[in-house]
Design a protein around this motif. Structure first.
Motif, PDB file in Angstrom:
ATOM      1  N   MET A 131       0.815  -1.205   0.000  1.00 37.35           N
ATOM      2  CA  MET A 131       0.000   0.000   0.000  1.00 37.35           C
ATOM      3  C   MET A 131       0.855   1.265   0.000  1.00 37.35           C
ATOM      4  O   MET A 131       0.591   2.215  -0.732  1.00 37.35           O
ATOM      5  CB  MET A 131      -0.922  -0.012   1.225  1.00 37.35           C
ATOM      6  N   VAL A 132       1.902   1.257   0.846  1.00 39.22           N
ATOM      7  CA  VAL A 132       2.810   2.411   0.886  1.00 39.22           C
ATOM      8  C   VAL A 132       3.469   2.608  -0.454  1.00 39.22           C
ATOM      9  O   VAL A 132       3.606   3.751  -0.966  1.00 39.22           O
ATOM     10  CB  VAL A 132       3.854   2.240   1.999  1.00 39.22           C
ATOM     11  N   PHE A 133       3.897   1.527  -1.094  1.00 39.56           N
ATOM     12  CA  PHE A 133       4.555   1.610  -2.397  1.00 39.56           C
ATOM     13  C   PHE A 133       3.605   2.179  -3.440  1.00 39.56           C
ATOM     14  O   PHE A 133       3.983   3.022  -4.256  1.00 39.56           O
ATOM     15  CB  PHE A 133       5.051   0.223  -2.798  1.00 39.56           C
ATOM     16  N   ILE A 134       2.342   1.669  -3.362  1.00 38.31           N
ATOM     17  CA  ILE A 134       1.347   2.174  -4.306  1.00 38.31           C
ATOM     18  C   ILE A 134       1.088   3.658  -4.086  1.00 38.31           C
ATOM     19  O   ILE A 134       1.007   4.451  -5.026  1.00 38.31           O
ATOM     20  CB  ILE A 134       0.044   1.358  -4.175  1.00 38.31           C
ATOM     21  N   VAL A 135       0.978   4.037  -2.799  1.00 38.00           N
ATOM     22  CA  VAL A 135       0.768   5.455  -2.486  1.00 38.00           C
ATOM     23  C   VAL A 135       1.921   6.309  -2.987  1.00 38.00           C
ATOM     24  O   VAL A 135       1.732   7.394  -3.543  1.00 38.00           O
ATOM     25  CB  VAL A 135       0.558   5.628  -0.969  1.00 38.00           C
ATOM     26  N   ILE A 136       3.153   5.809  -2.785  1.00 41.94           N
ATOM     27  CA  ILE A 136       4.332   6.561  -3.251  1.00 41.94           C
ATOM     28  C   ILE A 136       4.311   6.715  -4.767  1.00 41.94           C
ATOM     29  O   ILE A 136       4.590   7.791  -5.319  1.00 41.94           O
ATOM     30  CB  ILE A 136       5.616   5.866  -2.782  1.00 41.94           C
ATOM     31  N   ALA A 161       2.782  14.184  -8.730  1.00 43.53           N
ATOM     32  CA  ALA A 161       3.762  15.276  -8.685  1.00 43.53           C
ATOM     33  C   ALA A 161       4.340  15.541 -10.069  1.00 43.53           C
ATOM     34  O   ALA A 161       4.499  16.683 -10.502  1.00 43.53           O
ATOM     35  CB  ALA A 161       4.871  14.947  -7.697  1.00 43.53           C
ATOM     36  N   THR A 162       4.666  14.425 -10.787  1.00 46.23           N
ATOM     37  CA  THR A 162       5.205  14.584 -12.146  1.00 46.23           C
ATOM     38  C   THR A 162       4.182  15.219 -13.067  1.00 46.23           C
ATOM     39  O   THR A 162       4.499  16.117 -13.865  1.00 46.23           O
ATOM     40  CB  THR A 162       5.639  13.219 -12.707  1.00 46.23           C
ATOM     41  N   PHE A 163       2.939  14.765 -12.964  1.00 45.64           N
ATOM     42  CA  PHE A 163       1.867  15.300 -13.799  1.00 45.64           C
ATOM     43  C   PHE A 163       1.646  16.781 -13.526  1.00 45.64           C
ATOM     44  O   PHE A 163       1.574  17.611 -14.437  1.00 45.64           O
ATOM     45  CB  PHE A 163       0.589  14.501 -13.547  1.00 45.64           C
ATOM     46  N   LEU A 164       1.559  17.128 -12.224  1.00 43.39           N
ATOM     47  CA  LEU A 164       1.354  18.532 -11.864  1.00 43.39           C
ATOM     48  C   LEU A 164       2.555  19.382 -12.249  1.00 43.39           C
ATOM     49  O   LEU A 164       2.411  20.506 -12.744  1.00 43.39           O
ATOM     50  CB  LEU A 164       1.077  18.640 -10.362  1.00 43.39           C
ATOM     51  N   THR A 165       3.765  18.848 -12.014  1.00 49.79           N
ATOM     52  CA  THR A 165       4.978  19.600 -12.384  1.00 49.79           C
ATOM     53  C   THR A 165       5.037  19.858 -13.875  1.00 49.79           C
ATOM     54  O   THR A 165       5.398  20.947 -14.335  1.00 49.79           O
ATOM     55  CB  THR A 165       6.226  18.834 -11.933  1.00 49.79           C
TER      56      THR A 165
END
Length: 245
Positions: free
Chosen positions: A48-53, A60-64
C-alpha cells in the motif's frame, strides 16, 4: 494407601506436565499464527505504501509537467510571442488556470495590438506634421528670400529712378534739377549766415555741333563723356560738376 497416594501424585505430575506442554504448544501455535498475520500485514502495508508513493510521484510529475507548461507559455508570451497559448489538458483547477491565462493573453494581445496601431498612427501624424512644418518653413524662407530680393530690387529701382531724376544719363553727371537744388541750398545758407560764399563756373564747349555733324552723334557722346570725366577729376571732392544741357 501409600501406593495410592504415590499414584495420584504421579498422575497429578503427569497431568500438570501435559497441561504445561499443551500450553507451550498452544503458545507456539499462537505465536506462529501471530507471526504469519504480522508478516502478511507488513507485506500488505508495504504494498500500500509503495502504491501510495507511486501515485504521489505520478501526481507530482503530472502537476509539475503542467506547471512547467504554464510557465513556458508565460515566458513565451513575455518574449513577445503574442500568439502563445496553453493547451487545456483537463477540466480541473490547472485547466481553469490555463483558461484564465489564455483569456488574459488574448486580452493583452488585443490591447498591445491597439497600442501599436495607435503608436503607428501617432508616428504617421508626427511625420506628416514634420513634413508640413518643413514645407511651411521652406515656403516661408523662400518667401522671405523673395521679399528681400524684391526690397533690394525696389531700393535699386528707386535709387536708379532717383539717380535718373537728378543725373544726366549720358555723362552720369548731376543734371539741371540737381544743380538747381544744390544752388538753392547754397543761397539759403548764405541768407542764414551759415555760408560766406561759393564759386560758380559755367563752361561751354565751342564747336561741339561741328563734331556731331562731322563724326556723328556716337563720337559726340564719347566726347561729352570724356570732357565730363576730365572736369570731374580736376575739381575737389566736395565740388559739384553738373550738365545743364
Amino acid at each position: 494407601a501409600t501406593d495410592t497416594e504415590k499414584r495420584i501424585e504421579t498422575l497429578l505430575q503427569n497431568y500438570t506436565k501435559n497441561i504445561d506442554d499443551l500450553q507451550n504448544t498452544n503458545r507456539q501455535i499462537a505465536l506462529g499464527t501471530m507471526k504469519k498475520v504480522l508478516s502478511n500485514l507488513s507485506f500488505s502495508t508495504l504494498v500500500m505504501v509503495f502504491i501510495v508513493i507511486l501515485v504521489a510521484i505520478w501526481m507530482a510529475t503530472f502537476l509539475t509537467s503542467r506547471i512547467k507548461t504554464i510557465i513556458n507559455g508565460i515566458r513565451a508570451f513575455q518574449r513577445g510571442d503574442l500568439d502563445a497559448r496553453l493547451k487545456i489538458a483537463a477540466d480541473d483547477e490547472m485547466g481553469d488556470l490555463g483558461k484564465s491565462f489564455n483569456a488574459m493573453a488574448e486580452s493583452l494581445k488585443i490591447s498591445l495590438t491597439q497600442l501599436q496601431e495607435a503608436r503607428d498612427k501617432a508616428t504617421e501624424v508626427n511625420l506628416a506634421l514634420e513634413k508640413m512644418v518643413t514645407d511651411r518653413t521652406r515656403d516661408l524662407e523662400e518667401t522671405n528670400i523673395r521679399r528681400v530680393q524684391e526690397i533690394e530690387e525696389r531700393k535699386k529701382a528707386e535709387e536708379a529712378i532717383k539717380h535718373l531724376a537728378y543725373h544726366d544719363p549720358l555723362t552720369g553727371l548731376p543734371n539741371r534739377a540737381f544743380f538747381n537744388d544744390r544752388l538753392a541750398e547754397k543761397l539759403e545758407r548764405i541768407a542764414h549766415g551759415t555760408l560766406k560764399g561759393f564759386a560758380l563756373l559755367l563752361l561751354d564747349l565751342d564747336g561741339f555741333k561741328e563734331v556731331n555733324d562731322t563724326f556723328g552723334h556716337e563720337v559726340g557722346d564719347l566726347t561729352l563723356r570724356e570732357v565730363a570725366r576730365r572736369i570731374k577729376t580736376a575739381v575737389g571732392e566736395h565740388d559739384v560738376v553738373s550738365r545743364l544741357g
